[in-house]
Design an enzyme around this catalytic site. Sequence first.
Site, PDB file in Angstrom:
ATOM      1  N   ASP A 120       0.884  -1.147   0.000  1.00  0.00           N
ATOM      2  CA  ASP A 120       0.000   0.000   0.000  1.00  0.00           C
ATOM      3  C   ASP A 120       0.923   1.197   0.000  1.00  0.00           C
ATOM      4  O   ASP A 120       1.922   1.220   0.724  1.00  0.00           O
ATOM      5  CB  ASP A 120      -0.940   0.018   1.203  1.00  0.00           C
ATOM      6  CG  ASP A 120      -2.120   0.948   0.954  1.00  0.00           C
ATOM      7  OD1 ASP A 120      -2.683   0.919  -0.157  1.00  0.00           O
ATOM      8  OD2 ASP A 120      -2.482   1.715   1.862  1.00  0.00           O
TER       9      ASP A 120
ATOM     10  N   ARG B 147       9.137   2.393  -3.307  1.00  0.00           N
ATOM     11  CA  ARG B 147       8.940   0.950  -3.452  1.00  0.00           C
ATOM     12  C   ARG B 147      10.295   0.236  -3.450  1.00  0.00           C
ATOM     13  O   ARG B 147      10.467  -0.803  -2.835  1.00  0.00           O
ATOM     14  CB  ARG B 147       8.149   0.686  -4.740  1.00  0.00           C
ATOM     15  CG  ARG B 147       7.639  -0.720  -4.858  1.00  0.00           C
ATOM     16  CD  ARG B 147       6.487  -0.831  -5.858  1.00  0.00           C
ATOM     17  NE  ARG B 147       5.295  -0.176  -5.318  1.00  0.00           N
ATOM     18  CZ  ARG B 147       4.745   0.922  -5.830  1.00  0.00           C
ATOM     19  NH1 ARG B 147       5.246   1.489  -6.902  1.00  0.00           N
ATOM     20  NH2 ARG B 147       3.678   1.451  -5.267  1.00  0.00           N
TER      21      ARG B 147
END
Length: 195
Positions: free
Chosen positions: A68, A178
Amino acid sequence: MKEIVIASNNQGKINDFKVIFPDYHVIGISELIPDFDVEETGSTFEENAILKSEAAAKALNKTVIADDSGLEVFALNGEPGIYSARYAGENKSDEANIEKLLNKLGNTTDRRAQFVCVISMSGPDMETKVFKGTVSGEIADGKYGENGFGYDPIFYVPKLDKTMAQLSKEQKGQISHRRNAINLLQAFLEGDKNV
């Protein structure tokens, strides 16, 4: 080739994982469960990532990675935060989200922001593990660049003097939130239990 299942239907995220894991066969969950969807009822990135990875691991009976992620703007008290994908409303475009953010920020001089990514890994025979990565930057005064997705065209990285959308996939893959979370995941997978 080793396989990584990503509990996401977001093709942009899946493509990011493919760039970061070139030696793996990266599969989005929709290839295995076409209608897979988990309601994101958590109040944090971590809670939502865990909801997705645990639901997918249970459904597939295999280890699954979920993430998320989103954008936090300091002058807006962390908005859009967990609502990044639907900031302008359900089923609105990236363009609509960007427009709302730029309008809300207006002429504010404090444009500090960060992208946050929380990755969770769940499996049938393991305790869920969580890894968090961030990248700091600023919100630009407009959109610059054609690459990436989401808020990339307005997320300016001062040390590179470019927005995320002006970076190549490979450049973004080296510095992204990420990537930073995945570095922690990789360290864990390689045996560093202090992560």
